[in-house]
Design an enzyme around this catalytic site. Structure first.
Site: not given
Ligand code: PGA
Length: 256
Positions: A10-12, A100, A102, A172, A178, A218, A239-240
């Protein structure tokens, strides 16, 4: 039942068009075609990067799936700023993240919105990656299993078994996204098992057994192996660590 592992990056809101091409090319360069026999690899770039990223993988004949990060449930019309399922389909998306945390916390997305988006995707032939997960407050007050169960039930309301089987659920926990604070394998397994139990309640044990439940929060190349070793964790939403080709590729290797 053997479920095929799914690793989704997930590149966000990261990577401009040019940066996205570079990242996709780096992933493509490190990718071995026989991986697709054991693991589905998917990337979820921003809308505007979908087409160039698809072009890179197509040119290199890499079977890397393409996912959007969000969608609107109407097919077309006066919805300024939104993107529809047919638009995603034509650009080559087979997947789309919905709900998600967010989107839920920063953009006010409700369980009902998530359900409408999942239904629209399934009707259009795309597979939703339905995100659920509790905040730290909910975890600390001990009601997280009931909370996540309710999110899953709401997301799948009115979705039949055949469509559910094509869907993916990603657990999640918000406190792990994050933050560098990954859920322990035991914590993640507990909730992923509860999600499968919830799906079994909705669709029967056999269907639930065939559905993929991912962990996200994470996840990185250092902790992926232990998380993926858990019985009810069928992959990761990353994500990251998905923004660095070497890390993402290493996570895929941990999943082989
Ligand atoms: P993260 O994000 O790996 O940076 O914690 C995961 C996500 O929100 O899909």
């Amino acid at each position: 039942m053997a479920r095929k592992t799914l690793i989704a990056g997930n590149w966000k809101m990261n990577e401009t068009y040019g940066e996205a091409v570079v990242l996709a090319q780096e992933i493509s360069n490190g990718f071995y075609d026989d991986w697709v026999e054991t693991v589905d690899v998917v990337v979820c770039p921003p809308y505007i990067d979908l087409k160039p990223v698809k072009t890179v993988f197509e040119f290199d004949k890499r079977k890397v799936g393409l996912s959007a990060q969000n969608v609107y449930w109407e097919a077309s019309g006066a919805f300024t700023g939104e993107i529809s399922v047919p638009m995603l389909k034509e650009v080559g998306c087979a997947w789309c993240i919905v709900g998600h945390s967010e989107r839920r916390t920063l953009f006010g997305e409700t369980n009902e919105d998530v359900n409408k988006k999942a239904k629209a995707l399934l009707a259009g032939g795309l597979a939703p990656i339905v995100c659920v997960g509790e905040s730290l407050a909910v975890r600390d007050d001990g009601t997280y299993l009931a909370y996540v169960k309710a999110q899953v039930e709401a997301a799948f309301a009115g979705i039949d078994e055949a469509d559910a089987r094509r869907s993916v659920v990603a657990y999640e926990p918000i406190w792990a996204i994050g933050t560098g604070r990954t859920a322990t394998p035991e914590q993640a397994q507990e909730v992923c098992a509860a999600i499968r139990e919830t799906l079994a309640g909705l669709y029967g044990a056999e269907a639930a057994d065939a559905m993929r439940v991912l962990y996200g929060g994470s996840m990185n190349e250092g902790n992926a192996a232990l998380l993926l070793a858990e019985a009810d964790i069928d992959g990761g939403l990353i994500g990251g660590a998905s923004l660095k080709a070497a890390s993402f590729i290493q996570i895929v290797k941990e999943a082989l």
